[in-house]
Design a protein around this motif. Structure first.
Motif, PDB file in Angstrom:
ATOM      1  N   PHE A 347       0.594  -1.467  -0.021  1.00 33.29           N
ATOM      2  CA  PHE A 347       0.219   0.433   0.170  1.00 33.29           C
ATOM      3  C   PHE A 347       0.816   1.657  -0.096  1.00 33.29           C
ATOM      4  CE2 PHE A 347      -2.173  -3.319   2.495  1.00 33.29           C
ATOM      5  CZ  PHE A 347      -4.001  -3.176   1.999  1.00 33.29           C
ATOM      6  N   PHE A 348       2.358   0.996   0.193  1.00 36.58           N
ATOM      7  CA  PHE A 348       2.750   2.247   0.121  1.00 36.58           C
ATOM      8  C   PHE A 348       3.774   2.146  -0.920  1.00 36.58           C
ATOM      9  CE2 PHE A 348       2.255   1.634   4.769  1.00 36.58           C
ATOM     10  CZ  PHE A 348       1.992   2.401   4.550  1.00 36.58           C
ATOM     11  N   ARG A 349       3.769   3.155  -2.135  1.00 34.01           N
ATOM     12  CA  ARG A 349       4.166   3.368  -3.462  1.00 34.01           C
ATOM     13  C   ARG A 349       4.571   5.212  -2.910  1.00 34.01           C
ATOM     14  NH1 ARG A 349       4.631  -0.939  -2.699  1.00 34.01           N
ATOM     15  NH2 ARG A 349       3.827  -2.911  -4.276  1.00 34.01           N
ATOM     16  N   LEU A 350       5.792   5.115  -4.405  1.00 33.70           N
ATOM     17  CA  LEU A 350       6.397   6.622  -4.580  1.00 33.70           C
ATOM     18  C   LEU A 350       5.553   6.792  -6.032  1.00 33.70           C
ATOM     19  CD1 LEU A 350      10.251   6.477  -4.573  1.00 33.70           C
ATOM     20  CD2 LEU A 350       8.842   7.533  -3.355  1.00 33.70           C
ATOM     21  N   GLU A 351       5.100   8.313  -5.980  1.00 35.22           N
ATOM     22  CA  GLU A 351       4.869   8.817  -7.365  1.00 35.22           C
ATOM     23  C   GLU A 351       5.091   7.843  -8.485  1.00 35.22           C
ATOM     24  OE1 GLU A 351       2.915  10.454 -10.624  1.00 35.22           O
ATOM     25  OE2 GLU A 351       1.866  10.218  -8.279  1.00 35.22           O
ATOM     26  N   LYS A 352       4.961   7.347  -9.307  1.00 30.83           N
ATOM     27  CA  LYS A 352       5.323   6.926 -10.485  1.00 30.83           C
ATOM     28  C   LYS A 352       5.810   7.465 -11.799  1.00 30.83           C
ATOM     29  CE  LYS A 352       1.550   3.518 -11.699  1.00 30.83           C
ATOM     30  NZ  LYS A 352       0.087   3.033 -12.497  1.00 30.83           N
ATOM     31  N   SER A 353       6.508   8.718 -11.688  1.00 36.83           N
ATOM     32  CA  SER A 353       7.154   9.536 -11.908  1.00 36.83           C
ATOM     33  C   SER A 353       7.898   9.895 -11.203  1.00 36.83           C
ATOM     34  CB  SER A 353       6.109  10.921 -12.744  1.00 36.83           C
ATOM     35  OG  SER A 353       5.732  11.546 -11.340  1.00 36.83           O
ATOM     36  N   LEU A 354       8.246   9.410 -10.337  1.00 34.08           N
ATOM     37  CA  LEU A 354       9.803   9.269  -9.617  1.00 34.08           C
ATOM     38  C   LEU A 354      10.708   8.673  -9.764  1.00 34.08           C
ATOM     39  CD1 LEU A 354       8.421  10.956  -5.972  1.00 34.08           C
ATOM     40  CD2 LEU A 354       9.214  12.627  -7.652  1.00 34.08           C
ATOM     41  N   LYS A 355      12.011   8.755 -10.176  1.00 38.32           N
ATOM     42  CA  LYS A 355      12.958   7.497  -9.930  1.00 38.32           C
ATOM     43  C   LYS A 355      13.815   7.925  -8.471  1.00 38.32           C
ATOM     44  CE  LYS A 355      13.330   7.710 -15.373  1.00 38.32           C
ATOM     45  NZ  LYS A 355      12.479   6.478 -15.304  1.00 38.32           N
ATOM     46  N   TRP A 356      14.460   6.609  -8.553  1.00 39.99           N
ATOM     47  CA  TRP A 356      15.494   7.209  -7.080  1.00 39.99           C
ATOM     48  C   TRP A 356      16.588   7.885  -7.040  1.00 39.99           C
ATOM     49  CZ3 TRP A 356      13.832   5.042  -2.621  1.00 39.99           C
ATOM     50  CH2 TRP A 356      12.750   4.139  -2.567  1.00 39.99           C
ATOM     51  N   ILE A 357      17.124   7.459  -8.834  1.00 43.18           N
ATOM     52  CA  ILE A 357      18.168   9.259  -9.352  1.00 43.18           C
ATOM     53  C   ILE A 357      17.953   9.849  -8.499  1.00 43.18           C
ATOM     54  CG2 ILE A 357      17.978   8.996 -10.921  1.00 43.18           C
ATOM     55  CD1 ILE A 357      21.084   9.228  -9.704  1.00 43.18           C
ATOM     56  N   ASP A 358      16.308  10.106  -8.668  1.00 38.83           N
ATOM     57  CA  ASP A 358      15.634  11.660  -8.341  1.00 38.83           C
ATOM     58  C   ASP A 358      16.340  11.732  -7.228  1.00 38.83           C
ATOM     59  OD1 ASP A 358      16.511  12.621 -11.253  1.00 38.83           O
ATOM     60  OD2 ASP A 358      14.278  11.502 -11.954  1.00 38.83           O
ATOM     61  N   MET A 359      15.596  10.673  -6.407  1.00 42.33           N
ATOM     62  CA  MET A 359      15.343  11.013  -4.821  1.00 42.33           C
ATOM     63  C   MET A 359      15.840  11.162  -4.670  1.00 42.33           C
ATOM     64  SD  MET A 359      12.047  10.677  -3.446  1.00 42.33           S
ATOM     65  CE  MET A 359      12.207   9.982  -2.386  1.00 42.33           C
ATOM     66  N   LEU A 360      17.753  10.399  -4.592  1.00 43.06           N
ATOM     67  CA  LEU A 360      19.153  10.772  -4.008  1.00 43.06           C
ATOM     68  C   LEU A 360      18.973  12.345  -4.189  1.00 43.06           C
ATOM     69  CD1 LEU A 360      21.637   9.591  -2.991  1.00 43.06           C
ATOM     70  CD2 LEU A 360      22.315   9.525  -5.186  1.00 43.06           C
ATOM     71  N   GLY A 361      19.273  13.096  -5.841  1.00 39.00           N
ATOM     72  CA  GLY A 361      19.394  14.244  -6.139  1.00 39.00           C
ATOM     73  C   GLY A 361      18.329  14.943  -4.701  1.00 39.00           C
ATOM     74  N   MET A 362      16.908  15.085  -4.465  1.00 42.77           N
ATOM     75  CA  MET A 362      16.344  16.034  -3.434  1.00 42.77           C
ATOM     76  C   MET A 362      16.957  15.348  -1.627  1.00 42.77           C
ATOM     77  SD  MET A 362      13.375  15.563  -1.924  1.00 42.77           S
ATOM     78  CE  MET A 362      13.235  13.692  -2.035  1.00 42.77           C
ATOM     79  N   SER A 363      16.588  14.840  -2.049  1.00 46.15           N
ATOM     80  CA  SER A 363      17.125  13.633  -0.680  1.00 46.15           C
ATOM     81  C   SER A 363      18.665  14.970   0.020  1.00 46.15           C
ATOM     82  CB  SER A 363      17.472  13.035  -0.028  1.00 46.15           C
ATOM     83  OG  SER A 363      18.729  11.882  -1.125  1.00 46.15           O
ATOM     84  N   MET A 364      19.019  15.469  -0.945  1.00 46.89           N
ATOM     85  CA  MET A 364      20.871  16.127  -0.894  1.00 46.89           C
ATOM     86  C   MET A 364      20.231  17.617  -0.908  1.00 46.89           C
ATOM     87  SD  MET A 364      22.740  14.004  -3.619  1.00 46.89           S
ATOM     88  CE  MET A 364      24.710  14.632  -2.817  1.00 46.89           C
TER      89      MET A 364
END
Length: 426
Positions: A347-364
């Motif tokens: 039941f817990f998912r990331l938005e389909k348009s989000l990629k993990w590499i983009d999430m890495l940049g955002m988290s930085m």
């Protein structure tokens, strides 16, 4: 009540107000203004003008009879920053009532990521300072806060071609991060609370809430009540910015026949309304973005670096290392690690348009800790001037590294996404 839609033309003051609102609402502009204030403070603190800068920052003003003979720097931290937290309180309540946080399942991932992004930096800081003694551990919360203005500004500049869901994730994460930071300040950095003053604050706060729910918007009524609430909370020994949050929470979000403001018209010419929380957030957000936060940054970011040799010694200090590593490493570890673990569950998912590499940049980029981090730094080591400079250098250095690394990664990803889009268009 004024029923004229806000998007209709008015006089010169209305035009100026619209221009200021547009500037304050621009992510890149707000971040740039904050950056300029910080750079100006650093330049003044490391030139022959440092004496003037310190004299202005430490100049005392205010009625001593009310125990408000505070320095200009303290007024910026306790007074002006209360306005910033008032706007934060308004926006938080909007998110919980009508925004992204009203649906627990939709908000679960960024909310959990925010919690992870607070826990990991704190643990890293504690790891560096566990055996140092001397009260160093008091600063455990310094690297836990994300600066919304700076982080969103970086995202706006370097991630134009990336999914809008990335910005929404960062905003939700930063909003929850602010809520956690407020809680930490109220609990961990408040000592010797005077219950009488705290109870006294309930009276103007309750009256403020009652009047706003009745639709009262007159500044000459609400502002004095807000100041009185601030004074009672300040006198109680609780950091006065908490009063700003409480006042923000007291304002109604949903428009009612009494508490509403005209907010343009729809396609059929019918007037649309917004609640007072949105109205106050847009009005006071201008003051917060264009004045309150930059002035706080100007009087808080000024630190003498001591040249390259001095910086070398400073970066060997466990407190500085804990802050820098907490921001640069702790934030992405906490955010990505929590997000990964939670999305392994049903039941817990990331938005389909989000990629993990983009999430890495955002988290930085989320490792940019400035406004609240500087405030927590002042609260963590009161009266310890020998640590104040080190804390500021740690915050500024860690934030700069996080911004550069995250910005470079997101810029590359944005360029790739833009090129791919161009190929598809051809």
């Amino acid at each position: 009540m004024h029923n004229r839609p806000t998007d209709q033309p008015g006089g010169p003051l209305a035009a100026l107000s619209r221009k200021l609102s547009a500037a304050a609402g621009n992510d890149a502009f707000g971040g740039t203004l904050l950056l300029l204030a910080a750079v100006a403070a650093l330049v003044l603190a490391n030139t022959p003008l440092s004496g003037w800068y310190e004299a202005v920052r430490d100049f005392r003003v205010g009625p001593s009879a009310l125990h408000l003979d505070l320095t200009i720097g303290t007024w910026a931290a306790d007074g002006l920053l209360a306005v910033f937290f008032f706007v934060v309180g308004l926006e938080l309540k909007e998110e919980f009532v009508t925004g992204r946080l009203r649906d627990p399942r939709q908000a679960a991932v960024p909310v959990a990521a925010a919690a992870g992004g607070v826990l990991a930096p704190a643990l890293i800081f504690i790891g560096f300072n566990l055996h140092t003694g001397g009260g160093a551990l008091n600063g455990w919360a310094i690297p836990t806060a994300t600066d919304i203005a700076f982080a969103v500004a970086v995202l706006a500049v370097v991630a134009k071609n990336l999914p809008s869901a990335l910005r929404i994730f960062l905003l939700t994460l930063a909003v929850v991060d602010d809520l956690i930071a407020i809680t930490i300040i109220a609990i961990a950095y408040t000592a010797g609370v005077q219950l009488g003053w705290l109870l006294a604050a309930i009276v103007p706060l309750a009256l403020f809430a009652f009047l706003t729910y009745r639709g009262v918007r007159s500044w000459w009524i609400l502002v004095p009540l807000g100041i009185l609430t601030w004074y009672c909370v300040h006198s109680a020994g609780v950091h006065a910015t908490v009063a700003g949050v409480l006042l923000g929470f007291a304002v109604p979000v949903r428009p009612t026949p009494r508490a509403r403001v005209a907010h343009g018209t729809d396609a059929d010419g019918v007037i649309r309304y917004e609640g007072l929380a949105g109205h106050f957030a847009s009005r006071w957000g201008v003051f917060s973005t264009l004045f309150a936060v930059p002035v706080f940054a100007f009087f808080s970011a000024g630190v003498e670096t001591g040249g390259l040799s001095g910086l070398g010694e400073t970066f060997a200090d466990p407190i500085v290392l804990g802050i820098v590593c907490g921001l640069v490493l702790g934030k992405p570890i906490g955010i990505l690690g929590t997000t990964f673990l939670l999305t392994r569950l049903p039941f817990f998912r990331l938005e389909k348009s989000l990629k993990w590499i983009d999430m890495l940049g955002m988290s930085m980029v989320a490792g940019i800790g400035f406004t609240v981090a500087l405030l927590v730094g002042e609260l963590a080591y009161p009266g310890m001037e020998h640590l104040a400079g080190e804390v500021k250098i740690g915050i500024l250095s860690g934030s700069l590294i996080a911004a550069v690394l995250g910005g470079i990664l997101l810029s590359i990803r944005s360029g790739m996404a833009g090129n791919q889009r161009e190929r598809l268009d051809v």
